[in-house]
Design a protein around this motif. Structure first.
Motif, PDB file in Angstrom:
ATOM      1  N   ILE A   1      27.495 -52.542 -13.384  1.00 16.91           N
ATOM      2  CA  ILE A   1      27.004 -53.793 -12.809  1.00 16.91           C
ATOM      3  C   ILE A   1      28.195 -54.734 -12.757  1.00 16.91           C
ATOM      4  O   ILE A   1      29.059 -54.712 -13.634  1.00 16.91           O
ATOM      5  CB  ILE A   1      25.892 -54.414 -13.695  1.00 16.91           C
ATOM      6  N   GLU A   2      28.235 -55.579 -11.750  1.00 16.20           N
ATOM      7  CA  GLU A   2      29.391 -56.452 -11.584  1.00 16.20           C
ATOM      8  C   GLU A   2      28.967 -57.913 -11.493  1.00 16.20           C
ATOM      9  O   GLU A   2      27.920 -58.231 -10.933  1.00 16.20           O
ATOM     10  CB  GLU A   2      30.121 -56.051 -10.301  1.00 16.20           C
ATOM     11  N   TYR A   3      29.813 -58.775 -12.038  1.00 15.19           N
ATOM     12  CA  TYR A   3      29.666 -60.221 -11.957  1.00 15.19           C
ATOM     13  C   TYR A   3      30.968 -60.798 -11.412  1.00 15.19           C
ATOM     14  O   TYR A   3      32.034 -60.224 -11.627  1.00 15.19           O
ATOM     15  CB  TYR A   3      29.420 -60.843 -13.332  1.00 15.19           C
ATOM     16  N   VAL A   4      30.880 -61.944 -10.738  1.00 18.84           N
ATOM     17  CA  VAL A   4      32.062 -62.673 -10.299  1.00 18.84           C
ATOM     18  C   VAL A   4      32.110 -63.969 -11.096  1.00 18.84           C
ATOM     19  O   VAL A   4      31.170 -64.768 -11.064  1.00 18.84           O
ATOM     20  CB  VAL A   4      32.023 -62.975  -8.788  1.00 18.84           C
ATOM     21  N   SER A   5      33.193 -64.175 -11.832  1.00 15.08           N
ATOM     22  CA  SER A   5      33.377 -65.371 -12.648  1.00 15.08           C
ATOM     23  C   SER A   5      33.451 -66.618 -11.768  1.00 15.08           C
ATOM     24  O   SER A   5      33.948 -66.566 -10.637  1.00 15.08           O
ATOM     25  CB  SER A   5      34.670 -65.242 -13.456  1.00 15.08           C
ATOM     26  N   ASN A   6      33.019 -67.741 -12.332  1.00 12.23           N
ATOM     27  CA  ASN A   6      33.098 -68.996 -11.579  1.00 12.23           C
ATOM     28  C   ASN A   6      34.536 -69.498 -11.426  1.00 12.23           C
ATOM     29  O   ASN A   6      34.769 -70.494 -10.761  1.00 12.23           O
ATOM     30  CB  ASN A   6      32.206 -70.073 -12.202  1.00 12.23           C
TER      31      ASN A   6
ATOM     32  N   VAL B   1      29.650 -52.981 -17.555  1.00  5.60           N
ATOM     33  CA  VAL B   1      29.619 -54.293 -16.897  1.00  5.60           C
ATOM     34  C   VAL B   1      31.058 -54.699 -16.589  1.00  5.60           C
ATOM     35  O   VAL B   1      31.910 -54.746 -17.473  1.00  5.60           O
ATOM     36  CB  VAL B   1      28.943 -55.362 -17.775  1.00  5.60           C
ATOM     37  N   ARG B   2      31.285 -54.973 -15.324  1.00  2.00           N
ATOM     38  CA  ARG B   2      32.591 -55.457 -14.887  1.00  2.00           C
ATOM     39  C   ARG B   2      32.461 -56.928 -14.501  1.00  2.00           C
ATOM     40  O   ARG B   2      31.548 -57.301 -13.764  1.00  2.00           O
ATOM     41  CB  ARG B   2      33.078 -54.680 -13.665  1.00  2.00           C
TER      42      ARG B   2
END
Length: 183
Positions: free
Chosen positions: A38-43, A131-132
């Motif tokens: 699963i991937e998230y993009v940092s603010n 998690v990336r």
């Protein structure tokens, strides 16, 4: 790398507008499972990233250009939600088809093509996916309208305002970079 996102489409009251807007990148929201992670993009991922040569295309096809920052037909702005865009779509066969598909709800998602300069991984245990987190993008080449996104929280809609114009350069560099990304 290329990432796609899905979201609900908000139709604006003025449906004859040629301007669309939305979020191709959303901060701190989970992607779909991207094949075991699963991937998230940092603010902070867009801090310092040059947005002056970004293209808006359909389906990650650089030959299906709908707008571009250096032509003044694509406006990009980073806010608390993510990367917000506004684009004036040309009166072409592709442009007209895309606008109608957005209006009827066939295209609801966004995607983006990029390179990463820094990311963080947490390794999943007990059957949970890895998690990336994308901490910092190196380059953003294109944002894309797509019917099959990977992130459920992106948005695209027909807007009732016209896009504002930005003038920049670097056309050849971004085209060559995108062609390499697609290969």
């Amino acid at each position: 790398e290329i990432r796609s996102y899905k979201s609900t489409l908000e139709i604006r009251a003025e449906t004859d507008s040629r301007t669309i807007e939305g979020y191709p990148i959303v901060f701190d929201k989970a992607s779909q499972d991207l094949g075991g992670f699963i991937e998230y993009v940092s603010n902070k991922a867009l801090d310092g990233v040059d947005l002056s040569s970004v293209y808006l295309v359909y389906g990650h096809d650089i030959n299906s250009v709908l707008a571009r920052a250096d032509a003044g037909t694509l406006k990009l702005e980073v806010d608390k939600v993510g990367l917000k865009f506004s684009a004036t779509i040309p009166n072409t066969t592709l442009g007209n088809d895309v606008l109608e598909n957005i209006r009827v709800g066939n295209i609801q998602g966004m995607s983006f093509g990029f390179t990463v300069s820094h990311d963080t991984w947490e390794w999943g245990t007990n059957g949970k996916p890895d998690v990336r987190t994308i901490d910092q993008l190196d380059q953003l080449f294109e944002i894309t309208l797509t019917p099959m996104p990977a992130y459920p929280d992106t948005k695209v809609a027909v807007s009732k305002r016209d896009a504002q114009h930005e003038l920049t350069n670097k056309r050849i560099q971004i085209r060559n970079s995108l062609e390499l990304q697609i290969l």
